[in-house]
Design an enzyme around this catalytic site. Structure first.
Site, PDB file in Angstrom:
ATOM      1  N   GLU A  62      37.831  49.416  48.001  1.00  0.00           N
ATOM      2  CA  GLU A  62      38.351  49.122  49.335  1.00  0.00           C
ATOM      3  C   GLU A  62      39.866  49.084  49.346  1.00  0.00           C
ATOM      4  OE1 GLU A  62      34.856  45.951  50.586  1.00  0.00           O
ATOM      5  OE2 GLU A  62      36.933  45.345  50.605  1.00  0.00           O
ATOM      6  N   GLU A  98      41.698  42.854  39.048  1.00  0.00           N
ATOM      7  CA  GLU A  98      42.837  42.113  38.498  1.00  0.00           C
ATOM      8  C   GLU A  98      43.816  43.161  37.941  1.00  0.00           C
ATOM      9  OE1 GLU A  98      44.478  39.166  38.042  1.00  0.00           O
ATOM     10  OE2 GLU A  98      45.753  40.461  36.820  1.00  0.00           O
ATOM     11  N   SER A 148      49.689  41.383  42.588  1.00  0.00           N
ATOM     12  CA  SER A 148      49.132  40.043  42.709  1.00  0.00           C
ATOM     13  C   SER A 148      48.122  39.823  41.587  1.00  0.00           C
ATOM     14  CB  SER A 148      48.453  39.889  44.076  1.00  0.00           C
ATOM     15  OG  SER A 148      47.856  38.624  44.151  1.00  0.00           O
ATOM     16  N   SER A 179      47.965  34.279  42.127  1.00  0.00           N
ATOM     17  CA  SER A 179      46.969  33.453  42.806  1.00  0.00           C
ATOM     18  C   SER A 179      46.885  32.131  42.053  1.00  0.00           C
ATOM     19  CB  SER A 179      45.602  34.138  42.775  1.00  0.00           C
ATOM     20  OG  SER A 179      45.694  35.389  43.402  1.00  0.00           O
ATOM     21  N   LEU A 180      47.382  31.088  42.670  1.00  0.00           N
ATOM     22  CA  LEU A 180      47.366  29.780  42.001  1.00  0.00           C
ATOM     23  C   LEU A 180      46.098  29.021  42.428  1.00  0.00           C
ATOM     24  CD1 LEU A 180      48.872  27.795  40.162  1.00  0.00           C
ATOM     25  CD2 LEU A 180      49.986  26.882  42.214  1.00  0.00           C
ATOM     26  N   ASN A 195      38.857  33.033  54.513  1.00  0.00           N
ATOM     27  CA  ASN A 195      37.871  33.610  55.420  1.00  0.00           C
ATOM     28  C   ASN A 195      36.497  33.294  54.862  1.00  0.00           C
ATOM     29  OD1 ASN A 195      39.376  35.028  57.418  1.00  0.00           O
ATOM     30  ND2 ASN A 195      39.937  36.522  55.860  1.00  0.00           N
ATOM     31  N   CYS A 254      38.514  40.630  50.743  1.00  0.00           N
ATOM     32  CA  CYS A 254      38.295  41.748  49.832  1.00  0.00           C
ATOM     33  C   CYS A 254      36.880  41.718  49.270  1.00  0.00           C
ATOM     34  CB  CYS A 254      39.363  41.784  48.747  1.00  0.00           C
ATOM     35  SG  CYS A 254      38.924  41.158  47.153  1.00  0.00           S
TER      36      CYS A 254
HETATM   37  S1  SF4 Z   1      40.177  37.037  43.798  1.00  0.00           S
HETATM   38 FE1  SF4 Z   1      38.449  38.443  43.468  1.00  0.00          FE
HETATM   39  S2  SF4 Z   1      39.388  40.439  43.000  1.00  0.00           S
HETATM   40 FE2  SF4 Z   1      41.004  38.867  42.785  1.00  0.00          FE
HETATM   41  S3  SF4 Z   1      40.957  38.288  40.577  1.00  0.00           S
HETATM   42 FE3  SF4 Z   1      39.575  36.849  41.653  1.00  0.00          FE
HETATM   43  S4  SF4 Z   1      37.523  37.809  41.495  1.00  0.00           S
HETATM   44 FE4  SF4 Z   1      39.045  39.406  41.039  1.00  0.00          FE
END
Ligand code: SF4
Length: 344
Positions: A94, A162, A193, A216-217, A292, A335
């Site tokens: 996506e 990731e 990210s 992403s914390l 979301n 996502c």
């Molecule tokens: S938020 Fe979803 S796509 Fe992003 S690192 Fe975590 S599991 Fe993977």
């Protein structure tokens, strides 16, 4: 036309340079080939009309030229477009195009699926299918630009996957996006990210380009973060903080800390206190993201008053902070949701 075994989309810029050198080609052919692949996005080597016919034939013998095909598209009332692309091996990924004034940001995927298992994420519930090739990332951005008939001003590796688990391909893709022969997006407008893979953050700190880092914390309390993000439980918060502080010192740049607020999980006063302590004294910018709802997950978003209380406490503590305006909430916004729905 495409009888070779290697997809040319698997090559980064040094790979293309080596491939053309092995064919005895002068250096200027590199720029020509990159332009055909990543500025014009052609479907076949025979369309590369400023390359000699013999070279086009040799390329077609040695390489395939993989293309994404559009499998589904959803258009939000706010102009956001979400795409589900099918790759040559039938896996799907996506991406999202987000227009804002005269800017267009494309959020692209770096892997099909993801092994990190974040509990609030639809992609994380499915596991990893495979990592993407550099060209498969660039093509998501090219595809959105063509569909929206607009120049892409920003691209963000924040879709599925990731990025630092696919480090070399991701950096290869960013360089094609940044290149004057590719998408010509300024390095500062290209963001990676990560959920916090420390080896990747350390490598990224030493890259010569001014690419932007987001992490992403989601919690500055170790026990909460370990539950929300089991895939990075092996990288403790104190080491993450140290790596981010080093990144700030080395690059002079401010990493963004993404904080998806989940009601009853990481929106308490003690979580807020820990977040302030984590950020204090370090170059950073906190981006609060009320989650979301995701099918198959019971994560709920906190009410607006709680989100505003977080933001004002951070600001009062001298920590730069924004609340992310949600886009595309009427389509499969988070996502992994579109991919999930089209498989159901
Ligand atoms: S938020 Fe979803 S796509 Fe992003 S690192 Fe975590 S599991 Fe993977």
């Amino acid at each position: 036309m495409t009888g070779g075994a290697t997809d040319i989309k698997s090559l980064d810029l040094p790979g293309i340079e080596r491939a053309l050198a092995a064919l005895g080609q002068p250096r200027f052919r590199v720029r020509q080939l990159v332009r055909w692949l990543y500025a014009r996005g052609v479907a076949g080597f025979d369309e590369m009309t400023d390359l000699p016919g013999a070279l086009r034939s040799e390329l077609a013998e040695r390489f395939t030229l993989g293309r994404l095909s559009l499998s589904a598209r959803e258009v939000s009332a706010d102009g956001t477009r979400k795409y589900l692309w099918e790759l040559p091996d039938k896996t799907t990924v996506e991406s999202v195009g987000i227009p804002s004034g005269d800017r267009l940001t494309v959020c692209f995927s770096t892997q099909a699926g993801c092994a990190m298992g974040c509990t609030f994420c639809a992609t994380g519930q499915d596991g990893l299918t495979r990592s993407l090739l550099p060209g498969e990332m660039v093509d998501q951005v090219l595809g959105a630009a063509a569909d929206m008939n607009a120049r892409v001003s920003n691209a963000v590796a924040m879709g599925q996957g990731e990025p630092f688990a696919n480090y070399d391909a991701t950096l290869g893709a960013l360089r094609f996006m940044n290149s004057p022969d590719g998408l010509e997006i300024g390095a500062r407008h290209l963001t990676v990210s990560t959920c916090g893979l420390l080896p990747g953050i350390r490598r990224f700190s030493a890259e010569p380009e001014q690419f932007t880092l987001a992490v992403s914390l989601h919690s500055a309390v170790q026990s909460t973060r370990d539950v929300l993000m089991p895939g990075v439980a092996r990288y403790p918060l104190d080491q993450l903080r140290e790596a981010l502080a080093t990144y700030g010192v080395r690059t002079g740049r401010r990493p963004t800390l993404e904080f998806a607020l989940v009601a009853g999980s990481n929106d308490s006063d003690s979580e807020l206190k820990a977040l302030i302590a984590f950020c204090r004294g370090m170059l950073c910018h906190v981006n609060l993201i009320p989650v979301n709802p995701v099918t198959g997950s019971d994560a709920r978003r906190p009410d607006d008053a709680r989100v505003r209380a977080f933001a004002s406490a951070l600001t009062s503590a001298g920590i730069e902070c924004t609340i992310r305006t949600e886009r595309g909430v009427d389509i499969s916004a988070a996502c992994g949701q579109l991919r999930q729905r089209h498989r159901a």
